[in-house]
Design a protein around this motif. Structure first.
Motif, PDB file in Angstrom:
ATOM      1  N   ALA A 140       1.008  -1.221   0.043  1.00  0.00           N
ATOM      2  CA  ALA A 140      -0.297  -0.001  -0.089  1.00  0.00           C
ATOM      3  C   ALA A 140       0.916   1.440   0.352  1.00  0.00           C
ATOM      4  CB  ALA A 140      -1.047   0.112   1.109  1.00  0.00           C
ATOM      5  N   MET A 141       1.745   1.482   0.517  1.00  0.00           N
ATOM      6  CA  MET A 141       2.763   2.498   0.856  1.00  0.00           C
ATOM      7  C   MET A 141       3.805   2.443  -0.132  1.00  0.00           C
ATOM      8  SD  MET A 141       5.734   3.039   3.161  1.00  0.00           S
ATOM      9  CE  MET A 141       6.954   1.537   2.477  1.00  0.00           C
ATOM     10  N   ILE A 142       3.579   1.678  -0.900  1.00  0.00           N
ATOM     11  CA  ILE A 142       4.247   1.600  -2.744  1.00  0.00           C
ATOM     12  C   ILE A 142       3.457   2.133  -3.182  1.00  0.00           C
ATOM     13  CG2 ILE A 142       5.494   0.717  -5.002  1.00  0.00           C
ATOM     14  CD1 ILE A 142       6.333  -1.565  -2.412  1.00  0.00           C
ATOM     15  N   THR A 143       2.213   1.242  -3.252  1.00  0.00           N
ATOM     16  CA  THR A 143       1.095   2.789  -4.557  1.00  0.00           C
ATOM     17  C   THR A 143       1.120   3.521  -4.050  1.00  0.00           C
ATOM     18  OG1 THR A 143       0.495   0.505  -4.299  1.00  0.00           O
ATOM     19  CG2 THR A 143      -1.325   1.782  -5.093  1.00  0.00           C
ATOM     20  N   ALA A 144       0.561   3.875  -2.781  1.00  0.00           N
ATOM     21  CA  ALA A 144       1.038   5.578  -2.254  1.00  0.00           C
ATOM     22  C   ALA A 144       1.858   6.365  -2.700  1.00  0.00           C
ATOM     23  CB  ALA A 144       0.738   5.990  -0.766  1.00  0.00           C
ATOM     24  N   ARG A 145       3.218   5.740  -3.181  1.00  0.00           N
ATOM     25  CA  ARG A 145       3.607   6.447  -3.181  1.00  0.00           C
ATOM     26  C   ARG A 145       4.493   6.606  -4.559  1.00  0.00           C
ATOM     27  NH1 ARG A 145      10.192   4.441  -0.769  1.00  0.00           N
ATOM     28  NH2 ARG A 145       9.249   5.818   0.671  1.00  0.00           N
ATOM     29  N   ALA A 146       3.990   5.963  -5.545  1.00  0.00           N
ATOM     30  CA  ALA A 146       4.184   6.288  -7.198  1.00  0.00           C
ATOM     31  C   ALA A 146       2.760   6.727  -7.581  1.00  0.00           C
ATOM     32  CB  ALA A 146       3.621   4.531  -7.265  1.00  0.00           C
ATOM     33  N   GLU A 147       1.571   7.259  -6.807  1.00  0.00           N
ATOM     34  CA  GLU A 147       0.838   8.478  -7.357  1.00  0.00           C
ATOM     35  C   GLU A 147       1.411   9.799  -6.788  1.00  0.00           C
ATOM     36  OE1 GLU A 147      -2.456   7.117  -4.481  1.00  0.00           O
ATOM     37  OE2 GLU A 147      -3.222   5.223  -6.138  1.00  0.00           O
ATOM     38  N   PRO A 156       3.170  12.945  -7.186  1.00  0.00           N
ATOM     39  CA  PRO A 156       5.474  13.316  -8.202  1.00  0.00           C
ATOM     40  C   PRO A 156       5.511  13.177  -8.801  1.00  0.00           C
ATOM     41  CG  PRO A 156       3.188  15.104  -7.362  1.00  0.00           C
ATOM     42  CD  PRO A 156       3.325  14.074  -6.568  1.00  0.00           C
ATOM     43  N   VAL A 157       6.510  12.547  -9.182  1.00  0.00           N
ATOM     44  CA  VAL A 157       8.325  12.271  -8.665  1.00  0.00           C
ATOM     45  C   VAL A 157       8.579  13.390  -7.703  1.00  0.00           C
ATOM     46  CG1 VAL A 157      10.624  11.702  -9.851  1.00  0.00           C
ATOM     47  CG2 VAL A 157       8.521  11.469 -10.718  1.00  0.00           C
ATOM     48  N   TRP A 158       9.157  14.280  -7.696  1.00  0.00           N
ATOM     49  CA  TRP A 158       9.841  14.994  -7.120  1.00  0.00           C
ATOM     50  C   TRP A 158       9.599  14.975  -5.506  1.00  0.00           C
ATOM     51  CZ3 TRP A 158       7.907  18.671  -3.547  1.00  0.00           C
ATOM     52  CH2 TRP A 158       6.606  18.830  -3.824  1.00  0.00           C
ATOM     53  N   LYS A 159       7.918  14.550  -5.096  1.00  0.00           N
ATOM     54  CA  LYS A 159       6.822  14.621  -3.901  1.00  0.00           C
ATOM     55  C   LYS A 159       7.957  12.744  -3.042  1.00  0.00           C
ATOM     56  CE  LYS A 159       3.422  16.133  -1.649  1.00  0.00           C
ATOM     57  NZ  LYS A 159       2.030  16.375  -1.859  1.00  0.00           N
ATOM     58  N   GLN A 160       8.392  12.438  -3.915  1.00  0.00           N
ATOM     59  CA  GLN A 160       8.313  10.727  -4.163  1.00  0.00           C
ATOM     60  C   GLN A 160       9.418  10.341  -2.375  1.00  0.00           C
ATOM     61  OE1 GLN A 160       8.373   8.021  -6.956  1.00  0.00           O
ATOM     62  NE2 GLN A 160       6.423   9.262  -8.086  1.00  0.00           N
ATOM     63  N   ASP A 198      10.562   5.768   4.289  1.00  0.00           N
ATOM     64  CA  ASP A 198      10.652   4.419   2.807  1.00  0.00           C
ATOM     65  C   ASP A 198       9.684   2.574   3.924  1.00  0.00           C
ATOM     66  OD1 ASP A 198      12.525   4.092   5.287  1.00  0.00           O
ATOM     67  OD2 ASP A 198      13.483   3.705   3.376  1.00  0.00           O
ATOM     68  N   ASN A 199       9.631   2.963   5.488  1.00  0.00           N
ATOM     69  CA  ASN A 199       8.832   2.171   6.514  1.00  0.00           C
ATOM     70  C   ASN A 199       7.874   2.714   6.977  1.00  0.00           C
ATOM     71  OD1 ASN A 199       9.946   2.894   8.789  1.00  0.00           O
ATOM     72  ND2 ASN A 199      11.539   2.301   7.534  1.00  0.00           N
ATOM     73  N   ASP A 200       6.947   2.410   7.467  1.00  0.00           N
ATOM     74  CA  ASP A 200       5.853   1.765   8.686  1.00  0.00           C
ATOM     75  C   ASP A 200       6.227   2.417   9.547  1.00  0.00           C
ATOM     76  OD1 ASP A 200       3.279   3.056   7.542  1.00  0.00           O
ATOM     77  OD2 ASP A 200       2.210   0.661   9.032  1.00  0.00           O
ATOM     78  N   GLN A 201       7.675   2.262  10.021  1.00  0.00           N
ATOM     79  CA  GLN A 201       8.055   2.199  11.625  1.00  0.00           C
ATOM     80  C   GLN A 201       6.831   4.612  12.009  1.00  0.00           C
ATOM     81  OE1 GLN A 201       9.284   0.065  13.494  1.00  0.00           O
ATOM     82  NE2 GLN A 201       9.133   1.549  14.700  1.00  0.00           N
ATOM     83  N   TRP A 202       7.320   5.563  11.637  1.00  0.00           N
ATOM     84  CA  TRP A 202       6.746   6.377  11.999  1.00  0.00           C
ATOM     85  C   TRP A 202       5.335   6.238  12.355  1.00  0.00           C
ATOM     86  CZ3 TRP A 202       2.788   9.248   9.884  1.00  0.00           C
ATOM     87  CH2 TRP A 202       2.632   8.288   8.672  1.00  0.00           C
ATOM     88  N   VAL A 223      14.628  12.168  13.900  1.00  0.00           N
ATOM     89  CA  VAL A 223      13.440  13.072  12.864  1.00  0.00           C
ATOM     90  C   VAL A 223      14.522  13.728  11.425  1.00  0.00           C
ATOM     91  CG1 VAL A 223      13.147  15.879  13.102  1.00  0.00           C
ATOM     92  CG2 VAL A 223      14.181  14.517  15.131  1.00  0.00           C
ATOM     93  N   PHE A 224      13.352  12.870  10.982  1.00  0.00           N
ATOM     94  CA  PHE A 224      13.653  13.114   9.621  1.00  0.00           C
ATOM     95  C   PHE A 224      12.554  13.789   8.437  1.00  0.00           C
ATOM     96  CE2 PHE A 224      14.000   8.213  11.108  1.00  0.00           C
ATOM     97  CZ  PHE A 224      15.446   7.972  10.571  1.00  0.00           C
TER      98      PHE A 224
END
Length: 537
Positions: A14-21, A23-27, A32-36, A517-518
């Motif tokens: 689901a995270m990969i799908t959401a990221r792909a949706e 804009p490229v600059w925003k990805q 890169d994981n669900d820990q947050w 902090v990321f």
């Protein structure tokens, strides 16, 4: 489910799908994981002092900028890593072939934090307020690229309809410039171009920025403001990009004693310390969270040129010549600051002029030429003002000692709390005061605009016809080489001839940032929008 022999949990897919949706600059700004998601999304940082204001059209200090940019949003924003122009409240825009007409299309779900629709007409009315001479916006001159803006501001044409700003539809805004301006989009990311709710300003007057009254369009909303303690911001769920925002709460602490703030950081009560106590820099450098980043900013002193003895440029030049900048950066600060006698850094292809270097003999000659010294009238005791901060205090005391040694003048140093200090500077209630300027966009004009005679950011009482004429020419000149030559001539007037300011050093950005902090990226403007940040333990 397996993809190419690798097992992927459903949440990761689901995270990969959401990221792909996105804009490229925003990805690049997505975890890169669900820990947050398992970590409370609360960020605590030290803002240093109560903000001067939360009014986007009045704000001038960087610490206040951070808060204003969380509460409000302009048509465009800056990429937190590259500083490139990105969508803000405008989803997209076009520029005419002649480079003069910009047409912005707002996000269809753009809303104020109280749920009311945000329209192009809101921007038009907000621009009118910011450009009104009665508002006295500190950055009003940034509007002067727009057709008719200068004449409206100077009351030469009282009709705002003459200004090149139009709401074509509820979601379409058009802005027409006098001449092409390559950095105009960068200007639009400045708070003076942010929309505000005029109905609420009329209703609450000078209380409109208080909790319960303030309605913005940014990623966060104002939940609490305890003077001398903190401001609390919470996520604005009506923000058009709310799904992307990860922080739920931000506490901006007002601890102006940096030793106290550092102690809080060491105790784990603060996640980000944007400023450190300079006397402890050698100790802090050994901390794993310490960072140092180049910074397009200049630390300098302003002279009040409206009153003797600093109404005389000979006196001002003498004080510039009597300042040993290398001793301040090398022996006192020790964090990589660059001693300079120029005001504008290397930005947008600009090469700074030399300025007036440390020269004790020449300094004494200039003061004598001004009528002070042995066998002449004594120089009066002067006051050097700074806002409460141990670093400013150390610099002021060191400079006062240099002036005493070189010029024989007596200097009293005086500190005041931030709001009082800013008001005194604005009202020219000082003789010499510390100051700083950080580049707001990638063109030299961000450093030279502030000393135009009519600029609200001038705050020296100084005005120079040749300087103002050159500045006006840079706004219409299309040759960048000629513009840069004009800026150099202006800087010679500013720091070699007239000297309403005394440059001391070029900043570096030093601080402490917790490893959990990321979404915080180093950049030369020290711009770190909270929209992109998150906590991941």
């Amino acid at each position: 489910m397996r993809i190419k022999g690798t097992f992927y949990p459903l949440f990761f897919l689901a995270m990969i799908t959401a990221r792909a949706e996105l804009p490229v600059w925003k990805q690049a700004f997505v975890p890169d994981n669900d820990q947050w998601r398992k970590t409370p999304q609360k960020l605590i940082f030290n803002s240093g002092a109560d903000p001067e204001t939360l009014d986007p059209h009045q704000v001038t200090a960087m610490d206040s900028f951070r808060l204003v940019e969380a509460l409000f949003e302009g048509l465009v924003t800056a990429d937190p890593e590259t500083l490139e122009t990105r969508p803000g409240t405008a989803a997209e825009w076009t520029v005419s072939d002649d480079g003069r007409t910009y047409t912005f299309t707002l996000f269809k779900n753009a809303r104020w934090s109280d749920g009311q629709a945000l329209t192009a007409a809101d921007f038009v009315q907000s621009f009118k307020r910011a450009l009104s001479p009665d508002t006295a916006a500190s950055y009003a001159e940034l509007y002067f690229h727009i057709v008719g803006a200068r004449a409206y501001y100077k009351r030469e044409n009282p009709e705002f309809s003459s200004v090149g700003v139009r709401a074509l539809t509820p979601t379409t805004l058009q802005v027409t410039l006098e001449n092409p301006c390559s950095y105009f989009l960068e200007l639009l990311a400045m708070p003076v171009f942010f929309p505000v709710r005029l109905d609420l300003i009329d209703r609450h007057e000078d209380q409109w920025t208080q909790p319960g009254n303030l309605v913005g369009n940014g990623a966060f909303q104002l939940s609490a403001w305890a003077p001398r303690d903190r401001i609390v911001l919470t996520k604005n769920r009506r923000y058009h990009d709310a799904e992307f925002v990860k922080l739920e709460r931000i506490d901006a602490l007002f601890v102006d004693d940096l030793n106290t703030a550092y102690k809080l950081y060491l105790e784990g009560q603060v996640d980000w310390l944007p400023s450190i106590p300079h006397p402890r820099v050698e100790e802090i450098k050994r901390h794993p969270d310490y960072y140092i980043v180049p910074f397009a900013g200049t630390y300098f002193y302003r002279f009040n040129v409206t009153k003797a003895p600093f109404d005389n440029p000979l006196v001002r030049r003498a004080f510039c010549r009597a300042t040993d900048r290398k001793a301040i950066t090398g022996q006192l600060l020790k964090s990589g600051q660059l001693p300079v006698a120029s005001f504008c850094p290397e930005i947008g292809g600009y090469t700074p002029v030399d300025g007036l270097a440390y020269d004790p003999l020449k300094a004494r000659e200039l003061l004598s030429e001004a009528g002070f010294g042995t066998g002449k009238k004594p120089f009066p005791v002067i006051e050097l003002s700074y806002n409460t901060d141990e670093g400013h205090k150390q610099i002021a005391e060191a400079v006062a000692h240099q002036w005493k040694r070189v010029l024989g003048v007596s200097v009293v140093t005086a500190n005041t709390e931030w709001k009082v200090f800013l008001e005194d500077m604005k009202e020219l209630n000082y003789q010499i005061c510390r100051s700083s300027w950080i580049g707001d966009y990638g063109d030299p004009s961000t450093f030279f605009d502030i000393f135009e005679g009519s600029s609200g950011n001038n705050r020296t009482g100084w005005s120079h016809p040749r300087y103002d004429a050159l500045l006006n020419k840079t706004r219409t000149e299309q040759s960048q080489a000629r513009r840069l030559a004009m800026f150099q001539e202006m800087e010679r007037i500013l720091v070699e001839e007239e000297c309403p300011v005394l440059p001391i050093y070029r900043y570096v950005n030093v601080g402490l940032l917790a490893e959990y902090v990321f979404g915080w990226y180093p950049n030369v403007r020290n711009a770190h929008p909270f929209k992109y940040m998150w906590i991941e333990r």
